[in-house]
Write a protein that holds these residues in place. Structure first.
Motif, PDB file in Angstrom:
ATOM      1  N   SER A  67      64.663  12.043  24.333  1.00 43.86           N
ATOM      2  CA  SER A  67      65.638  11.200  25.023  1.00 43.86           C
ATOM      3  C   SER A  67      66.566  12.007  25.920  1.00 43.86           C
ATOM      4  O   SER A  67      67.167  11.462  26.852  1.00 43.86           O
ATOM      5  N   ALA A 118      64.857  12.642  33.973  1.00 39.45           N
ATOM      6  CA  ALA A 118      63.880  11.660  34.443  1.00 39.45           C
ATOM      7  C   ALA A 118      62.718  12.352  35.153  1.00 39.45           C
ATOM      8  O   ALA A 118      62.900  13.357  35.862  1.00 39.45           O
ATOM      9  N   ALA A 137      62.688  -0.824  36.578  1.00 37.15           N
ATOM     10  CA  ALA A 137      63.894  -0.472  37.338  1.00 37.15           C
ATOM     11  C   ALA A 137      64.517  -1.731  37.928  1.00 37.15           C
ATOM     12  O   ALA A 137      63.815  -2.629  38.398  1.00 37.15           O
ATOM     13  N   LEU A 140      65.138   3.804  38.216  1.00 36.91           N
ATOM     14  CA  LEU A 140      64.312   4.427  37.178  1.00 36.91           C
ATOM     15  C   LEU A 140      63.779   3.389  36.198  1.00 36.91           C
ATOM     16  O   LEU A 140      64.522   2.505  35.740  1.00 36.91           O
ATOM     17  N   HIS A 141      62.496   3.504  35.879  1.00 43.17           N
ATOM     18  CA  HIS A 141      61.899   2.721  34.805  1.00 43.17           C
ATOM     19  C   HIS A 141      62.197   3.427  33.477  1.00 43.17           C
ATOM     20  O   HIS A 141      62.313   4.654  33.426  1.00 43.17           O
ATOM     21  N   GLU A 142      62.308   2.653  32.418  1.00 40.84           N
ATOM     22  CA  GLU A 142      62.604   3.235  31.102  1.00 40.84           C
ATOM     23  C   GLU A 142      61.549   2.792  30.089  1.00 40.84           C
ATOM     24  O   GLU A 142      61.274   1.597  29.955  1.00 40.84           O
ATOM     25  N   THR A 169      63.465   7.460  24.198  1.00 40.89           N
ATOM     26  CA  THR A 169      63.315   6.782  25.488  1.00 40.89           C
ATOM     27  C   THR A 169      63.076   7.833  26.560  1.00 40.89           C
ATOM     28  O   THR A 169      63.613   8.946  26.486  1.00 40.89           O
ATOM     29  N   LYS A 202      62.655   8.217  31.001  1.00 42.81           N
ATOM     30  CA  LYS A 202      62.848   7.538  32.281  1.00 42.81           C
ATOM     31  C   LYS A 202      62.006   8.203  33.361  1.00 42.81           C
ATOM     32  O   LYS A 202      61.747   9.400  33.310  1.00 42.81           O
ATOM     33  N   SER A 203      61.593   7.392  34.337  1.00 43.68           N
ATOM     34  CA  SER A 203      60.756   7.926  35.409  1.00 43.68           C
ATOM     35  C   SER A 203      60.843   7.039  36.649  1.00 43.68           C
ATOM     36  O   SER A 203      61.045   5.824  36.538  1.00 43.68           O
ATOM     37  N   LYS A 204      60.666   7.676  37.800  1.00 43.41           N
ATOM     38  CA  LYS A 204      60.629   6.909  39.053  1.00 43.41           C
ATOM     39  C   LYS A 204      59.370   6.063  39.133  1.00 43.41           C
ATOM     40  O   LYS A 204      59.374   4.964  39.683  1.00 43.41           O
TER      41      LYS A 204
END
Length: 354
Positions: free
Chosen positions: A207, A211, A295, A301-303, A311, A313-315
């Motif tokens: 976590s 990202a 997002a 950002l998507h989670e 968790t 996160k990423s574009k």
């Protein structure tokens, strides 16, 4: 017992041994005990650092323990570990003899820190390609932690135990006399089950990661391919998977992989992993995704949430969740799984010999 070619190969391996150790055999008058004795005599003849005794006191015969002088390592083989398990035997000889394992220092430190007495028993068959991973992982734990013991048991030779415990598939693992798990497991998966704080620590570490530009969910061939193509373009890439390799890891023969006439699942997975590791890809194993939140804004950002509570996160997200072995979904299948319902005649068949 061993042919000349195998003796030469084993002799070369045993030259890596740096400290003396003892093989203590527990034998009876049966033919299998004599067969095991022949194997152990061959092994002992290949290195002056190995001492063979036949004064073992194990109730299971034939069996043998591999110990250092004045120290019981807790590594015991009940049966004759040939077939797929011969590699497990060789690794146990080397590791008890001081040759370092190909395991990360982080994993070894986690093994050494385990508390409480753990007596593992693994039932295997010589034709099972998944059993050695479990046997080797538990042997390693026994060698590096004095609180851990492991007995690897050939189910075909100890069918009375198999029937009494109603074991229907291999590998079947018991911990302190109670069922622990079944099927192929990595050392990381085993440690995650016995180290109660490991999942929480890993979730916290995950976590806290920054990202990613691209996060791939799934570590099979599709996930590996996506990771390679992303990372080689300079994209900050992560892979989160329950188990790198996925279902392919459990596939014995593969004959439809383009340009390769025949290979085996574990071999292909090792090649995939090596290829991915050629690039800067953050591979996060033992992570089962349970959901994601898209997002809220363009460019946001998507989670992704995981079973462990972590968790990430990423574009960008790439879903490569792969497949599982198909089940019949008939009444009773889940209730009697590995209690009468088995899935692999090749691996589990020796348990039902006769």
């Amino acid at each position: 017992m061993l042919d000349a070619n195998l003796k030469n190969q084993l002799k070369a391996y045993l030259e890596k041994v740096t400290q003396p150790f003892e093989i203590a055999a527990s034998l009876d008058d049966g033919a299998k005990s004599q067969e095991l004795l022949g194997l152990l005599q061959d092994i002992a003849s290949l290195s002056d650092k190995i001492t063979l005794t036949t004064d073992g006191q194990d109730a299971r015969t034939p069996s043998f323990a591999i110990n250092r002088p004045g120290e019981e390592t807790g590594v015991v083989f009940a049966g004759i570990p040939m077939g797929h398990e011969f590699t497990s035997l060789v690794l146990a000889l080397l590791q008890v003899g001081g040759h370092p394992p190909k395991t990360s220092q982080e994993t070894l430190d986690q093994i050494k820190a385990l508390d409480g007495e753990m007596r593992f028993e693994t039932y295997y068959s010589l034709s099972c390609q998944n059993c050695p991973d479990v046997v080797q992982a538990l042997n390693l734990m026994a060698i590096f932690n004095p609180n851990v013991q492991h007995v690897a048991i050939d189910g075909a030779l100890f069918q009375d135990e198999v029937e009494a415990r109603e074991i229907m598939s291999v590998p079947s693992v018991y911990l302190n006399g109670k069922p622990f798990d079944q099927g192929r497991m990595t050392i990381e998966q085993i440690l995650a089950k016995v180290d109660t704080g490991a999942a929480e620590r890993d979730a916290k570490k995950l976590s806290e990661k920054a990202a990613f530009d691209s996060l791939i969910i799934g570590g099979g061939p599709a996930g590996a391919s996506a990771a390679i193509y992303s990372a080689r373009k300079g994209i900050n890439t992560g892979v989160a998977a329950e188990r790198f390799g996925g279902q392919v890891s459990d596939t014995l023969g593969i004959e439809n992989f383009i340009s390769v006439s025949h290979t085996e699942g574990p071999k292909l997975v090792a090649a995939l992993e090596q290829h991915v590791n050629d690039y800067e890809v953050d591979v996060m194993n033992l992570q089962r995704a349970t959901g994601f939140k898209a997002a809220e804004t363009e460019g946001g950002l998507h989670e992704v949430t995981f079973e462990s509570g972590a968790t990430l996160k990423s574009k960008t997200l790439i879903l490569a969740t792969g497949a599982r072995w198909r089940e019949m979904n008939v009444p009773g299948e889940q209730e009697y799984r590995n209690k009468g319902v088995a899935y692999c005649p090749h691996c589990d068949g020796p348990l039902f010999k006769g």
